[in-house]
Scaffold this active site. Structure first.
Site, PDB file in Angstrom:
ATOM      1  N   GLU A 102       0.138  10.685   5.313  1.00 29.10           N
ATOM      2  CA  GLU A 102      -0.006   9.246   5.153  1.00 29.10           C
ATOM      3  C   GLU A 102       1.326   8.586   4.773  1.00 29.10           C
ATOM      4  O   GLU A 102       1.661   7.508   5.268  1.00 29.10           O
ATOM      5  CB  GLU A 102      -1.056   8.983   4.073  1.00 29.10           C
ATOM      6  CG  GLU A 102      -1.688   7.625   4.123  1.00 29.10           C
ATOM      7  CD  GLU A 102      -2.972   7.607   3.323  1.00 29.10           C
ATOM      8  OE1 GLU A 102      -3.900   8.372   3.677  1.00 29.10           O
ATOM      9  OE2 GLU A 102      -3.049   6.864   2.338  1.00 29.10           O
ATOM     10  N   GLU A 155      -9.534  -2.948  -6.441  1.00 30.87           N
ATOM     11  CA  GLU A 155      -9.493  -2.996  -4.970  1.00 30.87           C
ATOM     12  C   GLU A 155      -9.578  -4.439  -4.467  1.00 30.87           C
ATOM     13  O   GLU A 155      -8.867  -4.821  -3.547  1.00 30.87           O
ATOM     14  CB  GLU A 155     -10.606  -2.136  -4.363  1.00 30.87           C
ATOM     15  CG  GLU A 155     -10.379  -0.632  -4.501  1.00 30.87           C
ATOM     16  CD  GLU A 155      -9.237  -0.083  -3.630  1.00 30.87           C
ATOM     17  OE1 GLU A 155      -8.855  -0.739  -2.632  1.00 30.87           O
ATOM     18  OE2 GLU A 155      -8.701   0.982  -3.964  1.00 30.87           O
ATOM     19  N   GLU A 169     -11.173   6.111  -2.328  1.00 28.98           N
ATOM     20  CA  GLU A 169     -11.189   6.501  -0.910  1.00 28.98           C
ATOM     21  C   GLU A 169     -12.330   5.813  -0.165  1.00 28.98           C
ATOM     22  O   GLU A 169     -12.149   5.345   0.970  1.00 28.98           O
ATOM     23  CB  GLU A 169     -11.329   8.024  -0.783  1.00 28.98           C
ATOM     24  CG  GLU A 169     -10.184   8.831  -1.399  1.00 28.98           C
ATOM     25  CD  GLU A 169      -8.882   8.775  -0.609  1.00 28.98           C
ATOM     26  OE1 GLU A 169      -8.478   7.684  -0.171  1.00 28.98           O
ATOM     27  OE2 GLU A 169      -8.260   9.842  -0.446  1.00 28.98           O
ATOM     28  N   ASP A 224       0.826  -1.212   0.000  1.00 31.32           N
ATOM     29  CA  ASP A 224       0.000   0.000   0.000  1.00 31.32           C
ATOM     30  C   ASP A 224       0.864   1.267   0.000  1.00 31.32           C
ATOM     31  O   ASP A 224       0.468   2.292  -0.548  1.00 31.32           O
ATOM     32  CB  ASP A 224      -0.998   0.014   1.162  1.00 31.32           C
ATOM     33  CG  ASP A 224      -2.281   0.753   0.795  1.00 31.32           C
ATOM     34  OD1 ASP A 224      -2.783   0.534  -0.327  1.00 31.32           O
ATOM     35  OD2 ASP A 224      -2.766   1.558   1.600  1.00 31.32           O
TER      36      ASP A 224
END
Ligand code: HMH
Length: 221
Positions: free
Chosen positions: A88, A210, A140, A47
């Site tokens: 992040e 995803e 998101e 990620d």
């Protein structure tokens, strides 16, 4: 045709794939406390690579908003998302260090490469703002819904993973996703049918990517 709540219409129409992306076995394993920590570490390293590609994508959405948007407040919402990405990336660096994941040694897996390539295709100036903002919202929203699930009452998320879940499952992130959804709905409500079709196809691609992304950690050694 009523187009104003297009996202909700599409969520109903594509419920199965949306659920596949937001209630993936990897997320459910975090939620029920049975998560394989090696799988978690795989996800974490992968990620980080994804987020590094996601930042330029968000920058491209900002450019499209600046050029094409009919509402100047869109830019502020997108810019706030970009600012969070700065935080992040720093978080990924400290979190991977904590788990002993060597970022310099993380090799992007195929699903990650495919997803990053897809993001890159959306950065093209030929891709309409409406299509890009729909993809942005979906990317998101999947994380928000997934990690919020791990924080619900009755969830058995391990203590050392709660901070990760908070990052995307917190109320502020939920409100930010709602702001993106409102922008997407507004744009989709006044877009020609050919662009509407492109946005729907793009949304489905996001959801598929995803699922594949979660599958990476699930199938990890
Ligand atoms: C794969 N999707 C993936 N990674 C993320 N960090 C997000 C969405 C949300 O930012």
């Amino acid at each position: 045709v009523e187009k104003s709540g297009m996202i909700d219409t599409w969520m109903r129409k594509h419920r199965l794939i949306y659920t596949g992306a937001t209630k993936h076995p990897f997320i459910l394993s975090i939620r029920d406390g049975t998560v394989d920590l090696e799988a978690f570490k795989t996800w974490l390293g992968q990620d980080y690579i994804f987020v590094r590609a996601f930042a330029p994508f968000v920058a491209s959405v900002l450019i499209k908003a600046w050029k094409e948007s009919d509402d100047s407040s869109d830019m502020e919402v997108i810019l706030s998302g970009m600012a969070s990405l700065n935080d992040e990336i720093a978080w990924f660096k400290s979190e991977t260090a904590k788990w002993g994941v060597q970022l310099s040694e993380v090799v992007p897996q195929k699903a990650n490469q495919d997803y990053c390539r897809f993001l890159e295709s959306l950065m093209s100036p030929d891709v309409e703002y409406t299509v890009a903002i729909t993809a942005f919202w979906a990317i998101e929203a999947v994380y928000q819904a997934s990690f919020a699930l791990c924080l619900e009452d009755g969830s058995k998320t391990p203590a050392e993973l709660r901070e990760t879940c908070q990052r995307w499952g917190n109320d502020g992130f939920g409100q930010y996703c709602n702001s993106l959804q409102k922008i997407a709905n507004r744009r989709l409500g006044k877009t020609p049918d050919d662009v509407l079709t492109k946005a729907e196809v793009t949304l489905l691609r996001v959801l598929e990517h995803e699922v594949e992304f979660w599958n990476m950690s699930h199938g990890a050694a």
